[in-house]
Design a protein around this motif. Sequence first.
Motif, short mmCIF file in Angstrom:
data_model
loop_
_atom_site.label_atom_id
_atom_site.label_comp_id
_atom_site.label_asym_id
_atom_site.label_seq_id
_atom_site.Cartn_x
_atom_site.Cartn_y
_atom_site.Cartn_z
N GLY A 187 0.82 -1.21 0.00
CA GLY A 187 0.00 0.00 0.00
C GLY A 187 0.85 1.25 0.00
O GLY A 187 2.07 1.21 -0.18
N GLU A 303 -7.07 1.00 -5.17
CA GLU A 303 -6.43 1.24 -3.87
C GLU A 303 -4.98 1.65 -4.02
O GLU A 303 -4.49 2.50 -3.31
CB GLU A 303 -6.48 -0.04 -3.03
N ASN A 304 -4.27 1.04 -4.96
CA ASN A 304 -2.82 1.19 -4.99
C ASN A 304 -2.29 1.85 -6.25
O ASN A 304 -1.10 1.83 -6.50
CB ASN A 304 -2.16 -0.19 -4.83
N GLN A 305 -3.15 2.44 -7.05
CA GLN A 305 -2.68 3.05 -8.28
C GLN A 305 -1.84 4.29 -8.04
O GLN A 305 -0.85 4.51 -8.71
CB GLN A 305 -3.89 3.41 -9.17
N SER A 306 -2.24 5.12 -7.08
CA SER A 306 -1.58 6.40 -6.89
C SER A 306 -0.94 6.50 -5.52
O SER A 306 -1.62 6.37 -4.50
CB SER A 306 -2.60 7.54 -7.07
N ASN A 311 -4.60 7.95 -0.09
CA ASN A 311 -4.53 6.52 -0.34
C ASN A 311 -3.69 5.77 0.68
O ASN A 311 -3.54 4.56 0.59
CB ASN A 311 -3.95 6.25 -1.75
N GLN A 312 -3.10 6.48 1.62
CA GLN A 312 -2.11 5.86 2.51
C GLN A 312 -2.72 4.83 3.45
O GLN A 312 -3.84 4.99 3.93
CB GLN A 312 -1.36 6.92 3.32
#
Length: 356
Positions: A187, A303-306, A311-312
């Motif tokens: 993540g 969830e993990n694109q950016s 998003n953390q």
Amino acid sequence: MNEILKNLQATVRDAILRLGIADEEAQADKLRAQTLQPDFWNDSDAAQKISQQLAELDKHAEEWRGLERRIADAIEMVALGDESLVGDIQKDISALEAEVAAKQFELQLGGQYDKNNAVISVYAGTGGTDAQDWAQMLVRMYARYCERAGWKVEVLSESPGEEAGIKSVTLEVTGRYAYGKLKGEKGVHRLVRLSPFNSDNLRQTSFALVDVAPQLETLSNLEIDEKDLRIDVYRSGGNGGQSVNTTDSAVRITHLPTNIVVAIQNERSQLQNKLKAMAVLQGKLTALMISQQKKELKDITGENQSAAWGNQIRSYVLHPYNKVKDHRTDYETSDTKGVLDGDLDGLIEAYLNSQI
């Protein structure tokens, strides 16, 4: 005291059964027999892997069998009824309770690939040079954690930053339960600190993305269509020696449907790097499939694109106060120095507990 020890004994015996320690001991005996063959060291690479696997199996089994023996010894001491031994027995019980509690953590690592080695990729996100430095800090954090665990870490590929830190790095972590313990690190990780890279020393927020996949011991049944792959070769840089740097031996494989990219540059031949890259890609696709059992693909990739704000999964605050907080579990600690130096047990245990 005797009742406490009996409960501990039952707990340990149940754990030994659930963890399949007897099966591991049988597997270790088979590997030990291989090491006694006269031609065992003819293939040194294979021999080293077998020896390492044997050592890990022996160590793991002995940890649990040792606990079992010590509890049995303590029960015998209580049975003697010697009042002069009470103080020593109480100390032993306290130590045994702590060790059993710590070892029971393994019971949460029952996933299909939890015992496997792991492949960790760290990518600098939003934040420029600070983010690249932050990515390097995370690499050090994981390396120190692995060192504490007695695991081996090897750099498979690395792209350095322009001024400091790294743009990306991929690490191979070899050790029992490496994937099971590290899988929750996947993540976006957020850092807040006074930036060492601007003259005004202003507060800076930086992001880095961490990806974790199991290393598959054998090629999985997962079929990858070659039409879905883009394979690029290029000249290696960094680790590997002069003979690596002067040839186009590095390999980058992009899986077009998922946009997963794997780059390997540490082997000396293009073929070796390609084989390693395909193995890592299969591990990453397998990890994605595991996630798909819980969510739709669009949710996972979302969830993990950016590696950016919002998003953390975890925040590391070094200014104006010290705190590390995991936003999934609400676990937090003020020991930021310890965490960044590899003390991740509390964070990892809290995450695994939250998944029960």
